[in-house]
Every structure is written in C-alpha cells, then in structure tokens.
Design a protein around this motif. Structure first.
Motif, PDB file in Angstrom:
ATOM      1  N   LYS A  22       0.847  -1.192   0.000  1.00  0.00           N
ATOM      2  CA  LYS A  22       0.000   0.000   0.000  1.00  0.00           C
ATOM      3  C   LYS A  22       0.883   1.243   0.000  1.00  0.00           C
ATOM      4  CE  LYS A  22      -4.051  -0.198   1.589  1.00  0.00           C
ATOM      5  NZ  LYS A  22      -5.351  -0.218   2.159  1.00  0.00           N
ATOM      6  N   THR A  23       1.371   1.589  -1.200  1.00  0.00           N
ATOM      7  CA  THR A  23       2.166   2.797  -1.370  1.00  0.00           C
ATOM      8  C   THR A  23       1.420   3.728  -2.311  1.00  0.00           C
ATOM      9  OG1 THR A  23       3.418   1.806  -3.177  1.00  0.00           O
ATOM     10  CG2 THR A  23       4.376   1.640  -0.973  1.00  0.00           C
ATOM     11  N   ILE A  24       1.406   4.995  -1.961  1.00  0.00           N
ATOM     12  CA  ILE A  24       0.675   5.976  -2.751  1.00  0.00           C
ATOM     13  C   ILE A  24       1.641   7.094  -3.134  1.00  0.00           C
ATOM     14  CG2 ILE A  24      -1.277   7.557  -2.790  1.00  0.00           C
ATOM     15  CD1 ILE A  24      -2.443   5.810  -0.442  1.00  0.00           C
ATOM     16  N   ALA A  25       1.971   7.150  -4.409  1.00  0.00           N
ATOM     17  CA  ALA A  25       2.856   8.208  -4.905  1.00  0.00           C
ATOM     18  C   ALA A  25       2.012   9.431  -5.255  1.00  0.00           C
ATOM     19  CB  ALA A  25       3.627   7.720  -6.125  1.00  0.00           C
ATOM     20  N   VAL A  26       2.359  10.565  -4.675  1.00  0.00           N
ATOM     21  CA  VAL A  26       1.614  11.799  -4.922  1.00  0.00           C
ATOM     22  C   VAL A  26       2.582  12.934  -5.212  1.00  0.00           C
ATOM     23  CG1 VAL A  26      -0.362  11.179  -3.477  1.00  0.00           C
ATOM     24  CG2 VAL A  26       1.537  12.393  -2.466  1.00  0.00           C
ATOM     25  N   GLU A  27       2.104  13.896  -5.962  1.00  0.00           N
ATOM     26  CA  GLU A  27       2.843  15.131  -6.222  1.00  0.00           C
ATOM     27  C   GLU A  27       1.910  16.289  -5.912  1.00  0.00           C
ATOM     28  OE1 GLU A  27       6.016  15.169  -6.872  1.00  0.00           O
ATOM     29  OE2 GLU A  27       6.146  13.003  -7.174  1.00  0.00           O
ATOM     30  N   GLY A  28       2.368  17.234  -5.144  1.00  0.00           N
ATOM     31  CA  GLY A  28       1.558  18.407  -4.811  1.00  0.00           C
ATOM     32  C   GLY A  28       0.855  18.263  -3.476  1.00  0.00           C
ATOM     33  N   GLU A  29       0.671  19.401  -2.834  1.00  0.00           N
ATOM     34  CA  GLU A  29       0.085  19.421  -1.490  1.00  0.00           C
ATOM     35  C   GLU A  29      -1.372  18.967  -1.475  1.00  0.00           C
ATOM     36  OE1 GLU A  29       0.779  23.049   0.663  1.00  0.00           O
ATOM     37  OE2 GLU A  29       2.793  23.213  -0.177  1.00  0.00           O
ATOM     38  N   ASP A  30      -2.146  19.340  -2.499  1.00  0.00           N
ATOM     39  CA  ASP A  30      -3.558  18.936  -2.533  1.00  0.00           C
ATOM     40  C   ASP A  30      -3.695  17.430  -2.651  1.00  0.00           C
ATOM     41  OD1 ASP A  30      -4.417  21.553  -2.291  1.00  0.00           O
ATOM     42  OD2 ASP A  30      -4.578  21.846  -4.460  1.00  0.00           O
ATOM     43  N   ASN A  31      -2.908  16.818  -3.527  1.00  0.00           N
ATOM     44  CA  ASN A  31      -2.951  15.363  -3.685  1.00  0.00           C
ATOM     45  C   ASN A  31      -2.467  14.657  -2.428  1.00  0.00           C
ATOM     46  OD1 ASN A  31      -3.875  15.662  -6.315  1.00  0.00           O
ATOM     47  ND2 ASN A  31      -1.821  15.569  -7.183  1.00  0.00           N
ATOM     48  N   LEU A  32      -1.468  15.223  -1.768  1.00  0.00           N
ATOM     49  CA  LEU A  32      -0.966  14.660  -0.520  1.00  0.00           C
ATOM     50  C   LEU A  32      -2.063  14.668   0.536  1.00  0.00           C
ATOM     51  CD1 LEU A  32       1.379  13.653   1.321  1.00  0.00           C
ATOM     52  CD2 LEU A  32       1.871  16.070   1.771  1.00  0.00           C
ATOM     53  N   ARG A  33      -2.728  15.799   0.668  1.00  0.00           N
ATOM     54  CA  ARG A  33      -3.794  15.944   1.667  1.00  0.00           C
ATOM     55  C   ARG A  33      -4.926  14.949   1.401  1.00  0.00           C
ATOM     56  NH1 ARG A  33      -3.670  21.180   1.853  1.00  0.00           N
ATOM     57  NH2 ARG A  33      -5.009  21.470   0.058  1.00  0.00           N
ATOM     58  N   GLU A  34      -5.329  14.796   0.132  1.00  0.00           N
ATOM     59  CA  GLU A  34      -6.384  13.843  -0.223  1.00  0.00           C
ATOM     60  C   GLU A  34      -5.968  12.417   0.101  1.00  0.00           C
ATOM     61  OE1 GLU A  34      -7.883  14.112  -4.206  1.00  0.00           O
ATOM     62  OE2 GLU A  34      -7.831  16.303  -4.157  1.00  0.00           O
ATOM     63  N   ALA A  35      -4.723  12.058  -0.218  1.00  0.00           N
ATOM     64  CA  ALA A  35      -4.240  10.701   0.046  1.00  0.00           C
ATOM     65  C   ALA A  35      -4.205  10.417   1.547  1.00  0.00           C
ATOM     66  CB  ALA A  35      -2.855  10.509  -0.561  1.00  0.00           C
ATOM     67  N   VAL A  36      -3.784  11.390   2.339  1.00  0.00           N
ATOM     68  CA  VAL A  36      -3.743  11.213   3.790  1.00  0.00           C
ATOM     69  C   VAL A  36      -5.153  10.991   4.328  1.00  0.00           C
ATOM     70  CG1 VAL A  36      -3.279  12.388   5.983  1.00  0.00           C
ATOM     71  CG2 VAL A  36      -1.577  12.443   4.147  1.00  0.00           C
ATOM     72  N   HIS A  37      -6.113  11.772   3.868  1.00  0.00           N
ATOM     73  CA  HIS A  37      -7.497  11.599   4.322  1.00  0.00           C
ATOM     74  C   HIS A  37      -8.028  10.209   3.960  1.00  0.00           C
ATOM     75  CE1 HIS A  37      -8.431  15.449   6.111  1.00  0.00           C
ATOM     76  NE2 HIS A  37      -7.903  16.081   5.066  1.00  0.00           N
ATOM     77  N   LYS A  38      -7.721   9.720   2.761  1.00  0.00           N
ATOM     78  CA  LYS A  38      -8.167   8.378   2.357  1.00  0.00           C
ATOM     79  C   LYS A  38      -7.579   7.306   3.261  1.00  0.00           C
ATOM     80  CE  LYS A  38      -9.125   9.038  -2.528  1.00  0.00           C
ATOM     81  NZ  LYS A  38      -8.759   8.666  -3.901  1.00  0.00           N
ATOM     82  N   VAL A  39      -6.294   7.438   3.578  1.00  0.00           N
ATOM     83  CA  VAL A  39      -5.649   6.446   4.437  1.00  0.00           C
ATOM     84  C   VAL A  39      -6.220   6.506   5.850  1.00  0.00           C
ATOM     85  CG1 VAL A  39      -3.456   5.801   5.523  1.00  0.00           C
ATOM     86  CG2 VAL A  39      -3.549   6.250   3.069  1.00  0.00           C
TER      87      VAL A  39
END
Length: 100
Positions: A22-39
């Motif tokens: 379960k690794t999620i590669a993200v670029e940008g603060e908005d994508n990071l924030r969304e990925a953190v909320h999903k996790v």
C-alpha cells in the motif's frame, strides 16, 4: 494491519521494493492531503509512513491529528521531527515499551 506509505515517487519506491504493497505516490500538497485523508478512513491501515518534509507541508490541524493518532500510528521519516519519538509512538500504539 497494513502499512501505508504516502509520498513522492522517489520516496515510496524503496518501500515498494521492501514489499509494502500500500504505497501511494503523490505530487503536490492537494494530492498529498487527499491521500492522507483516504488512508485515515481506511481501517485496515495500522501504520502510516510519511516523509518529514511532506508532514510539514500539511495544514496544522491535519498535522496535529496525525501526530496524536493512535491508529494509524503515523511515522515521519527523514529529517528530525518534532513531537513524539518513534519509541513513544510504538509504545502508544502497542501499549508496551519494547526497548525495556
């Protein structure tokens, strides 16, 4: 209980090679924030790993939530991180000080 890793492609590649699925590669603060909320909503995740620099870019309210989270236990990897040490986080999540 799963381990999740969120960060740049360069950051997560080592964890993928180590077998963490379960690794999620993200670029940008908005994508990071969304990925953190999903996790955070995923009840199967017991440990969340972020880079310290990514942790510092998150909004204060979300960062505080992550620092105080027991499940998932959040570990910031990289430069020195303020707040709880890894020993304290493991003790809080497991309930036992494994270094004793």
């Amino acid at each position: 209980m799963e381990i999740a890793v969120i960060g740049s492609g360069d950051f997560v590649i080592g964890f993928r090679l180590a077998g963490i699925q379960k690794t999620i590669a993200v670029e940008g603060e908005d994508n990071l924030r969304e990925a953190v909320h999903k996790v955070l909503e995923d009840t199967s995740v017991g440990i969340l790993v972020l880079s310290s620099s990514d942790m510092n870019t998150l909004p204060l309210r979300l960062r505080t939530r992550l620092e105080e989270s027991v499940r998932p236990t959040v570990i910031a990897v990289g430069e020195e991180e303020g707040g709880l040490s890894m020993r304290e986080r493991i003790k809080r999540s497991v309930g036992v000080d494994l270094w004793k």
